[in-house]
Design a protein around this motif. Structure first.
Motif, PDB file in Angstrom:
ATOM      1  N   LYS A 168       1.020  -1.252  -0.051  1.00 23.41           N
ATOM      2  CA  LYS A 168      -0.057  -0.138  -0.058  1.00 23.41           C
ATOM      3  C   LYS A 168       0.995   1.176   0.034  1.00 23.41           C
ATOM      4  N   GLY A 169       0.720   1.835  -0.807  1.00 25.07           N
ATOM      5  CA  GLY A 169       1.525   3.238  -1.110  1.00 25.07           C
ATOM      6  C   GLY A 169       0.870   4.505  -1.615  1.00 25.07           C
ATOM      7  N   SER A 170       1.458   5.739  -1.701  1.00 21.54           N
ATOM      8  CA  SER A 170       1.103   6.964  -2.162  1.00 21.54           C
ATOM      9  C   SER A 170       1.802   7.481  -3.452  1.00 21.54           C
ATOM     10  N   GLY A 171       1.097   8.023  -4.468  1.00 19.50           N
ATOM     11  CA  GLY A 171       1.754   8.797  -5.400  1.00 19.50           C
ATOM     12  C   GLY A 171       2.353  10.069  -4.988  1.00 19.50           C
ATOM     13  N   LEU A 172       1.638  10.605  -3.771  1.00 16.71           N
ATOM     14  CA  LEU A 172       2.229  11.728  -3.435  1.00 16.71           C
ATOM     15  C   LEU A 172       3.563  11.750  -2.807  1.00 16.71           C
ATOM     16  N   THR A 173       4.232  10.777  -2.824  1.00 15.85           N
ATOM     17  CA  THR A 173       5.600  10.573  -2.345  1.00 15.85           C
ATOM     18  C   THR A 173       6.392  11.161  -3.356  1.00 15.85           C
TER      19      THR A 173
END
Length: 309
Positions: free
Chosen positions: A52-57
């Protein structure tokens, strides 16, 4: 490879400011080229099964490609605020490398914000288009055919977008092209029935109690009364409530187009588990199965043994 590896759950719980609206993104093949030239980060799952990760990184003005590595036979990928692209590398350590594997994916409910491709040696084949969550969206393909490339689509507002899908690896044989593992709507041959008895996740003898149709999913649920339980890998069939005549009860799914209806008589039901649900395989009338089995037994062609009385 750029930067140090990051844990999957490292920043996903933080609150993030809304990024500026993204412009048109580069073609998928250009993003793949960035990987070949070394412009990709690596993200490793904390439990090796799901990520589970975020493109906002990513920096808002950059179209980055992230590498994700998973080592289980089943799990989930969830990508919040998708930007740029992901390459999902499956390196299962639960199967022998010499065994033939089939990979299936199933979009999560409400998944949006990215296209999912099959990628092999720089060539892409679209598996699931952004927003296309219609019935039957669980494509399967030979694991040897390549990996998964997930590309974010241009959005004016990504704040409510999450791309997610389940994946599972199975040793069942895959055809040369994309397909689903749903059983065909045709009678199985004698050979198919005998192989199904030996290789299916569940094999039971019983009758059809009821059939309910789910037009939105293009599926039918078959409710079974089971008189004999030969095998089940998951608890699909459970003992009948007291006072209902004994045996077991359970439900299996099939395609709506198969037109299954309640009817008299006993059948041998076989099938497989697919994303936690039991799907019908071959289901001959039991008396027909008895004849097939005895004929094969007399000729020494039975691939396995099972009681027929």
């Amino acid at each position: 490879m750029r930067g140090a590896a990051r844990a999957a759950g490292g920043r996903t719980g933080q609150l993030w400011p809304r990024p500026p609206a993204p412009g048109p993104g580069p073609p998928p093949l250009l993003l793949l080229l960035a990987v070949l030239l070394g412009g990709a980060g690596a993200q490793y799952s904390s439990d090796l099964c799901s990520w589970k990760g975020s493109g906002l990184t990513h920096e808002a003005h950059r179209k980055e490609v992230e590498q994700v590595y998973l080592r289980c036979s089943a799990g989930t990928v969830e990508w919040m605020y998708p930007t740029g692209a992901l390459i999902v590398n499956l390196r299962p350590n639960t199967f022998s490398p010499s065994r033939h594997l089939t990979l299936c994916i199933k979009p999560l409910r409400g998944s949006s914000g990215a296209n999912i491709y099959l990628e092999k040696t720089g060539e892409l084949k679209l598996l699931v288009r952004d927003g296309d969550l219609g019935p039957g969206q669980a494509p399967c393909f030979s694991f040897e055919q390549g990996g998964l490339f997930v590309e974010a689509t241009p959005q004016q507002d990504i704040s409510r977008r999450t791309t997610g899908f389940q994946y599972e690896l199975t040793s069942r044989h895959a055809g040369p092209d994309l397909h689903t593992l749903s059983a065909p709507c045709r009678p199985c041959s004698h050979t198919e029935v005998l192989l199904a008895v030996c290789t299916s996740d569940f094999v039971v003898r019983g009758s059809i109690q009821d059939v309910t149709h789910e037009p939105e999913q293009q599926e039918s649920a078959i409710h079974l009364n089971v008189s004999r339980l030969y095998r089940q890998k998951s608890r699909v069939f459970r003992p009948a409530p007291e006072g209902e005549g004994g045996g077991w009860r359970g439900r299996v799914s099939t395609l709506l187009e198969c037109g299954v209806r309640p009817g008299r008589g006993e059948f041998l039901f076989t099938g497989h588990m697919h994303f936690g649900e039991a799907w019908l395989g071959c289901a001959p009338r039991f008396k027909d199965f008895q004849r097939m089995y005895r004929d094969a037994e007399e000729r020494g062609l039975n691939p396995c043994e099972i009681g027929t009385e």
